[in-house]
Design an enzyme around this catalytic site. Structure first.
Site, PDB file in Angstrom:
ATOM      1  N   GLY A 182      41.697  41.055  37.669  1.00 27.92           N
ATOM      2  CA  GLY A 182      42.628  40.710  36.591  1.00 27.92           C
ATOM      3  C   GLY A 182      44.011  41.308  36.741  1.00 27.92           C
TER       4      GLY A 182
ATOM      5  CG  HIS B 151      31.772  42.380  35.996  1.00 28.79           C
ATOM      6  ND1 HIS B 151      32.859  43.041  35.480  1.00 28.79           N
ATOM      7  CD2 HIS B 151      32.250  41.321  36.691  1.00 28.79           C
ATOM      8  CE1 HIS B 151      33.961  42.388  35.838  1.00 28.79           C
ATOM      9  NE2 HIS B 151      33.620  41.350  36.578  1.00 28.79           N
TER      10      HIS B 151
ATOM     11  CD  GLU C  92      33.938  40.908  40.809  1.00 24.44           C
ATOM     12  OE1 GLU C  92      34.572  39.855  40.721  1.00 24.44           O
ATOM     13  OE2 GLU C  92      33.435  41.476  39.836  1.00 24.44           O
TER      14      GLU C  92
ATOM     15  CE  LYS D  27      36.309  38.856  34.292  1.00 21.98           C
ATOM     16  NZ  LYS D  27      37.213  39.870  34.788  1.00 21.98           N
TER      17      LYS D  27
ATOM     18  CB  SER E 181      43.586  38.832  41.520  1.00 17.69           C
ATOM     19  OG  SER E 181      43.688  39.800  40.492  1.00 17.69           O
TER      20      SER E 181
ATOM     21  CD  GLU F  39      35.815  42.709  33.176  1.00 21.36           C
ATOM     22  OE1 GLU F  39      35.101  41.859  32.624  1.00 21.36           O
ATOM     23  OE2 GLU F  39      36.812  42.419  33.868  1.00 21.36           O
TER      24      GLU F  39
ATOM     25  CG  ASN G  16      32.546  36.806  34.955  1.00 25.07           C
ATOM     26  OD1 ASN G  16      32.107  36.585  33.826  1.00 25.07           O
ATOM     27  ND2 ASN G  16      32.867  38.024  35.373  1.00 25.07           N
TER      28      ASN G  16
HETATM   29  P1  PGA Z   1      39.543  37.999  37.989  1.00 22.36           P
HETATM   30  O1  PGA Z   1      38.089  38.572  37.621  1.00 22.36           O
HETATM   31  O2  PGA Z   1      39.321  36.790  38.868  1.00 22.36           O
HETATM   32  O3  PGA Z   1      40.141  37.624  36.652  1.00 22.36           O
HETATM   33  O4  PGA Z   1      40.273  39.074  38.690  1.00 22.36           O
HETATM   34  C1  PGA Z   1      37.071  38.634  38.582  1.00 22.36           C
HETATM   35  C2  PGA Z   1      35.841  39.207  37.971  1.00 22.36           C
HETATM   36  O5  PGA Z   1      35.933  40.119  37.146  1.00 22.36           O
HETATM   37  O6  PGA Z   1      34.726  38.774  38.275  1.00 22.36           O
END
Ligand code: PGA
Length: 250
Positions: free
Chosen positions: A170, A94, A164, A11, A210, A96, A9
């Protein structure tokens, strides 16, 4: 043996199409011989078309879709449009999008329906915002119940759930493998209520938050975990390929 699913992903990265093509070629080439794995690359939508032409083995994914088919929805992209570009799988709900763009459970549910009804796979993202939330398991269960409400059982084979925890995305923080195991059981139990036994047994559950090449083995070894949704690390092809290798070796 079912294949492990590893999703990149990206983003809102990278900033330019040339880099996006480079990254997708590297990931596609580097993971092409790794057995028992399915790699899905989910770039920003504006790069989908170019990337669809370079992928040989990996599948094309999208990070979002709107629930309408066509019409007056300025700025939105429909599942049909994504399908016409070669997209096979769409990330839905997601965190976000839920918390940064105010997507509520009802919107997520409508998106799930729209994606599934044109024959695409949907990765439904769920996860609690804080680990010390008293009822974090209930929060996840509520998302699953609300987001799968009214989804016909026949779509089950096209549903993937990504757990998640928002606090792990992140941040460099990750879930404890024992907690992940428990959450996996809890998620399957919630899926059972909505889609029945067969779905509860077979729906793939991914972990996201992460994930990197150093910690991936801790999670993929957990019973009931079928792969990863990888954010930051998916922009570093070598390390991402190392994660695919780890997933394929279990
Ligand atoms: P990350 O993001 O691996 O940077 O923590 C995971 C995600 O948002 O799918």
């Amino acid at each position: 043996m079912t294949k492990k699913i590893i999703v990149a992903n990206w983003k809102m990265n990278p900033p330019a199409v040339a880099r996006a093509i480079y990254l997708s070629k590297e990931i596609d080439k580097g993971s092409s011989k790794i057995k028992n794995t399915e790699v899905i690359i989910a770039p920003p939508s504006c790069f989908l078309s170019d990337i669809s032409r370079v992928l040989k083995r990996s599948k094309l994914g999208a990070q979002n879709a709107y629930s309408g088919k066509t019409g007056a929805y300025t700025g939105e992209i429909s599942p049909l449009m994504l399908r016409s570009l070669g997209v096979k799988t769409v990330i839905v709900g997601h965190s976000e999008r839920r918390y940064g763009f105010f997507e509520n459970d009802d919107m997520v549910r409508r998106k799930m329906k729209a994606v599934l009804s044109v024959g695409l796979k949907a990765i439904l993202c769920v996860g609690e915002r804080e680990r010390n939330e008293e009822n974090f398991q209930t929060a996840v269960r509520k998302q699953i119940r609300e987001n799968l409400k009214g989804i016909p059982k026949r779509f089950s084979k096209n549903i993937i759930i990504a757990y998640e925890p928002v606090w792990a995305i992140g941040t460099g923080k990750t879930v404890k493998p024992s907690d992940l195991y428990e959450m996996g059981i809890y998620i399957r139990r919630s899926v059972l209520d909505m889609l029945g036994h067969n779905a509860a047994r077979t729906i793939p559950i991914l972990y996201g938050g992460s994930v990197n090449a150093k910690n991936a083995a801790n999670f993929i070894g957990v019973d009931g975990v079928d792969g990863f949704l990888v954010g930051g690390t998916s922009l570093r092809p070598k390390e991402f390929i190392a994660i695919v290798k780890i997933a394929g070796s279990i």
